[in-house]
Design a protein around this motif. Structure first.
Motif, mmCIF file in Angstrom:
data_model
loop_
_atom_site.group_PDB
_atom_site.id
_atom_site.type_symbol
_atom_site.label_atom_id
_atom_site.label_comp_id
_atom_site.label_asym_id
_atom_site.label_seq_id
_atom_site.Cartn_x
_atom_site.Cartn_y
_atom_site.Cartn_z
ATOM 1 N N GLY A 253 5.766 10.646 4.788
ATOM 2 C CA GLY A 253 5.585 12.034 3.778
ATOM 3 C C GLY A 253 4.765 11.390 2.486
ATOM 4 N N ILE A 254 3.825 11.756 2.777
ATOM 5 C CA ILE A 254 2.503 11.005 1.909
ATOM 6 C C ILE A 254 1.233 12.464 1.648
ATOM 7 C CG2 ILE A 254 2.708 9.107 1.494
ATOM 8 C CD1 ILE A 254 0.286 8.503 3.340
ATOM 9 N N ASP A 255 0.217 12.431 1.017
ATOM 10 C CA ASP A 255 -0.086 14.105 1.077
ATOM 11 C C ASP A 255 -1.500 12.965 1.220
ATOM 12 O OD1 ASP A 255 -2.282 15.921 0.023
ATOM 13 O OD2 ASP A 255 -1.281 16.405 -1.176
ATOM 14 N N THR A 256 -2.432 13.352 2.011
ATOM 15 C CA THR A 256 -3.267 12.351 2.888
ATOM 16 C C THR A 256 -4.785 13.515 2.751
ATOM 17 O OG1 THR A 256 -3.236 13.353 5.052
ATOM 18 C CG2 THR A 256 -2.000 11.487 4.682
ATOM 19 N N ARG A 298 -0.070 2.634 -2.430
ATOM 20 C CA ARG A 298 0.500 3.071 -3.061
ATOM 21 C C ARG A 298 1.994 3.135 -3.511
ATOM 22 N NH1 ARG A 298 -1.128 9.477 -0.954
ATOM 23 N NH2 ARG A 298 -2.775 8.968 0.106
ATOM 24 N N GLY A 299 1.927 1.459 -3.601
ATOM 25 C CA GLY A 299 3.801 1.408 -4.096
ATOM 26 C C GLY A 299 3.603 -0.175 -4.846
ATOM 27 N N TRP A 300 4.434 -1.002 -4.360
ATOM 28 C CA TRP A 300 4.702 -2.096 -5.011
ATOM 29 C C TRP A 300 5.880 -2.625 -3.824
ATOM 30 C CZ3 TRP A 300 9.448 -4.339 -7.279
ATOM 31 C CH2 TRP A 300 10.297 -3.124 -7.667
ATOM 32 N N THR A 301 5.604 -4.123 -4.473
ATOM 33 C CA THR A 301 6.450 -5.433 -3.283
ATOM 34 C C THR A 301 6.426 -6.461 -3.495
ATOM 35 O OG1 THR A 301 4.191 -4.859 -1.207
ATOM 36 C CG2 THR A 301 5.539 -6.385 -0.768
ATOM 37 N N ILE A 302 8.145 -6.993 -3.099
ATOM 38 C CA ILE A 302 8.758 -7.720 -3.535
ATOM 39 C C ILE A 302 8.339 -9.062 -2.316
ATOM 40 C CG2 ILE A 302 10.383 -9.681 -4.797
ATOM 41 C CD1 ILE A 302 11.640 -7.253 -5.676
ATOM 42 N N PHE A 303 7.278 -10.478 -2.620
ATOM 43 C CA PHE A 303 7.399 -11.323 -1.734
ATOM 44 C C PHE A 303 7.860 -12.375 -1.991
ATOM 45 C CE2 PHE A 303 3.070 -8.667 -1.218
ATOM 46 C CZ PHE A 303 2.926 -8.415 0.003
ATOM 47 N N ASP A 304 8.509 -13.747 -1.531
ATOM 48 C CA ASP A 304 8.435 -15.133 -1.256
ATOM 49 C C ASP A 304 7.164 -15.576 -1.710
ATOM 50 O OD1 ASP A 304 8.401 -15.751 1.290
ATOM 51 O OD2 ASP A 304 10.209 -16.033 1.572
ATOM 52 N N VAL A 305 7.569 -17.150 -2.010
ATOM 53 C CA VAL A 305 6.206 -18.158 -1.567
ATOM 54 C C VAL A 305 5.515 -18.328 -0.858
ATOM 55 C CG1 VAL A 305 6.612 -18.662 -4.412
ATOM 56 C CG2 VAL A 305 6.826 -19.521 -2.255
ATOM 57 N N ALA A 306 6.161 -17.757 0.585
ATOM 58 C CA ALA A 306 5.886 -18.038 1.661
ATOM 59 C C ALA A 306 4.925 -16.566 2.531
ATOM 60 C CB ALA A 306 6.542 -18.652 2.538
ATOM 61 N N SER A 313 7.925 -0.808 -1.333
ATOM 62 C CA SER A 313 8.733 0.261 -1.321
ATOM 63 C C SER A 313 8.085 1.515 -1.134
ATOM 64 C CB SER A 313 8.357 0.733 -3.158
ATOM 65 O OG SER A 313 7.023 0.675 -3.327
ATOM 66 N N GLY A 314 7.471 1.164 0.113
ATOM 67 C CA GLY A 314 6.813 2.425 0.409
ATOM 68 C C GLY A 314 6.152 3.651 -0.366
ATOM 69 N N ALA A 315 6.574 4.342 -0.185
ATOM 70 C CA ALA A 315 5.815 6.140 -0.049
ATOM 71 C C ALA A 315 7.133 6.439 -1.049
ATOM 72 C CB ALA A 315 5.667 7.390 0.828
ATOM 73 N N SER A 316 8.107 5.643 -1.158
ATOM 74 C CA SER A 316 9.389 5.734 -2.193
ATOM 75 C C SER A 316 8.945 6.188 -4.037
ATOM 76 C CB SER A 316 10.539 5.068 -2.211
ATOM 77 O OG SER A 316 10.247 3.965 -2.696
#
Length: 715
Positions: A253-256, A298-306, A313-316
């Motif tokens: 669902g993105i503009d490419t 295009r988004g943001w992510t939360i990781f654990d330390v591993a 967030s993907g494209a949301s």
């Protein structure tokens, strides 16, 4: 007659419930050129990049690379921030952190990317003087401070040369991280520890390019290697304790395509290539996936330390920005480009702030459950927010917006202040249903139903000219439909739609502003209820021989006559006079009257942006081409309909008498940002309510903000 402002924001505030939600609203903006000293050349480019705050929350410090200085701002009254001046750094500052009364500034002194160098400068905030320097051994990017102020971490990026070998890495020398003890307000330069990062990433392992660093309460350092698509955690023993690839994301669902069309039906897989990074607590890592080398998801992510993904967030985030009209199609390889992350706890609620460099907004998320963040708001920012700082003790957030566009006659860089309080969100003032891309709102007209409006987009989206249906009865107003303007069954080309009027039979009259140098004709078009062009009315040769590129800006219907506002003087107009053109649809004849413009300030121009007939009057928008602090003429005027008697073209034209009914400059200040240049649309409904909208230029060299508000026309 007076036009009384009734913005949706103010109306909501008046009706606010006793226990309203806590929201952020912008309360002030300050332009960075104000920090220059009297007598300096204030036309020089300036910027606000990374920003920090003193421990008491009263003083801001931001880096200004073009001026090779740091700027200070007094935030004692957040609604009235005051410039405190600049401090020269002897190089390009990249980040400043404050511990006690000292600011520690990373400064790039590199003579070239092949021979990088840099220093850490200590600034005494009381005396506003540099008091010490440390050689860092390379080009610093970001600086972070330990929670207890005991040490600093500096990412030494030694960035690649994007012009060398098409920017392909490796390009030596390699980057690294340094750790510097801080004792009694002073940096222990002799105690500098160099922490190597080579041999870790699968991409360019011998050439790590560390970007952002942050430190948790344990004293652990997290660092993003943006081009390497890697994240590294450094333990308290100064050794790498863990590291992992940032991976990739499949986006749907993105503009490419960068093609002047907003089509969100594409799919792609992209490396995250994180830029900004912050610890969420001591065990989770939050990154903004801007991309810089071959990726950008295009988004943001939360990781654990591993390295396990806790949230993606993907494209949301991008899709939420699309609904606000902030999607930057003109620079869409990496979409909205999330840039930086800020994390703070407000009244016990953990919040993540994500800035979008290209869309010029800040997303506010509740991360009480890190696996399921909730998007609370999207805040309008200045052009290209680079850095942010939260001040939870004062319920404040501050953004630094780096781009200075004054060379092109546009806005300077700004620092913007947001306060959190009970109330309603002032922004957005208009948004779209999911999946509808929009922006560059131009002409406006009221429909036949209460609160129904129609608008057109201008040439920014020339590949997909649209007629938008707006429900102005909601708050924010809602774009519920986008109808493509077609010719022979396909999207109509060579249009620059600047005006729209109802034809009384379910279709529309459209005014297109011509550009002969781009083969776009000045013309009137009629479209049916499905948006298909079924009639084109070209200009007569008497008009075309005197054309300039500033053409039609609005169209309205009076009986059998179509009236069009011409934005600026054409070659046959006296200085300060523009034509209001009349085309009689039955007799197929042209005529005109002259409208007298206000005199422009030196270096600017004044013209018309809209025309609408209502009752016994014709209302117009008259504006200059100035923005921010230079904006001086933004108003609604009116001319008695009885004066709108067109004369034949080619001879002397009658001059109508105008009356100013509303100065719109105060209305442009309602969001506490910088004043927009283009007030483009005006509509009046059957109940006498007028609606006004600004044009955000499709987010090109623009903050992307669209102001949309209503006024009541009273006799």
């Amino acid at each position: 007659m007076r036009l009384q402002l009734m913005t949706s924001t103010l109306a909501l505030l008046a009706a606010m419930p006793a226990h309203a939600e806590m929201v952020f609203n912008r309360v002030a903006s300050i332009a960075t050129p104000l920090n220059m000293a009297e007598g300096e050349d204030q036309a020089r480019a300036t910027s606000a990049e990374i920003i920090s705050v003193s421990e008491d929350g009263m003083t801001l410090i931001y880096t200004d690379s073009p001026l090779k200085s740091v700027g200070l701002i007094d935030l004692t009254d957040p609604t009235q921030p005051k410039p405190l001046g600049n401090i020269a750094m002897g190089g390009e500052p990249t980040t400043a952190q404050i511990i006690g009364g000292m600011a520690f500034v990373g400064v790039n002194t590199s003579e070239s990317k092949a021979n990088p160098s840099g220093k850490l400068v200590t600034v005494d905030l009381a005396s506003r003087a540099s008091v010490a320097e440390c050689d860092l051994g390379g080009q610093p990017d970001s600086v972070a401070k330990a929670k207890d102020g005991s040490f600093l971490a500096v990412a030494i990026e030694n960035e690649r040369d994007e012009e060398l070998n098409d920017g392909v890495i490796p390009q030596m020398p390699a980057g690294f991280v340094v750790k510097l003890p801080v004792k009694d307000g002073a940096v222990d330069c002799a105690g500098l520890v160099k922490i190597e990062l080579t041999g870790l990433a699968a991409i360019g392992a011998e050439d790590p390019e560390p970007e952002y660093v942050d430190i948790n309460s344990k004293g652990e350092i997290v660092v993003t290697l943006q081009e390497n698509n890697h994240i590294v955690v450094i333990g308290t023993d100064n050794a790498v304790s863990t590291h992992f690839s940032a991976g990739s994301v499949v986006l749907e669902g993105i503009d490419t395509k960068k093609d002047g069309a907003l089509r969100f039906d594409g799919k792609a897989e992209a490396l995250r290539e994180p830029d900004g990074v912050k610890w969420l607590g001591d065990d989770l890592i939050v990154v903004a996936n801007e991309g810089d080398y071959e990726g950008g998801s295009r988004g943001w992510t939360i990781f654990d330390v591993a390295g396990t993904v806790v949230y993606e967030s993907g494209a949301s985030f991008e899709q939420a920005i699309v609904a606000l009209g902030h999607y930057p199609d003109a620079r869409n390889k990496k979409g909205i480009e999330p840039e930086s992350i800020e994390i703070a706890e407000f009244d016990g609620k953990p919040l993540v702030f994500v800035s979008s460099e290209r869309a010029s907004v800040i997303g506010v998320y509740d991360v009480t459950d890190p696996a399921a963040p909730v998007l609370l708001q999207i805040l309008p920012s200045g052009v290209s927010p680079e850095g942010m700082v939260a001040i939870p003790a004062r319920n404040l957030l501050v953004s630094a917006n780096e781009v200075d566009l004054r060379e092109d006659g546009l806005a300077p860089a700004h620092v913007m202040v947001y306060a959190r309080s009970e109330g309603v969100a002032a922004y957005p003032m208009i948004e779209a249903d999911q999946g509808i891309g929009w922006g560059a709102m131009s002409g406006l007209v009221a429909g036949t139903e209460p609160g129904q409006l129609f608008a057109v987009s201008d040439s920014v989206y020339g590949a997909t000219p649209m007629i938008y249906t707006i429900d102005a009865g909601q708050t924010p107003a809602k774009i519920t439909k986008a109808m493509l303007v077609t010719r022979d069954g396909v999207a109509a080309q060579k249009l620059d739609l600047e005006g729209i009027a109802l034809d009384g039979q379910g279709g529309f009259w459209l005014a297109s502003e011509g550009r002969s140098d781009r083969l776009i004709p000045h013309a009137i078009y009629h479209v049916d209820a499905e948006g298909a062009i079924d009639q084109e009315i070209a200009l007569p040769e008497d008009l075309l021989r005197n054309e300039v590129r500033f053409g039609f800006e609005g169209i309205t219907v009076v009986g059998d006559t179509l009236w069009l506002a011409v934005q600026r003087e054409w070659k046959d107009d006296p200085v300060g006079m523009v034509k209001l053109l009349a085309y009689n649809t039955k007799e197929e004849t042209w005529g005109a009257v002259h409208y007298p413009l206000d005199a422009p300030a030196e270096g600017s121009w004044v013209g018309l942006s809209e025309i609408v007939a209502a009752g016994d009057w014709v209302y117009l928008i008259e504006r200059d081409n100035q923005v921010a602090g230079k904006a001086a003429v933004k108003k609604i005027t009116r001319v008695a309909l009885s004066q709108m008697v067109p004369a034949e073209l080619g001879g002397a034209l009658p001059v109508v008498t105008k009356e100013t009914v509303r100065d719109l400059l105060p209305d442009l200040d309602v969001l506490k940002g910088y004043r927009a240049e283009k007030i483009e649309g005006l509509a009046v409904d059957g109940a006498g309510k007028a609606w006004v909208v600004t044009d955000n230029d499709g987010v090109a060299d623009n903050s992307g903000e669209t102001l949309f508000w209503s006024v009541d026309i009273q006799p």
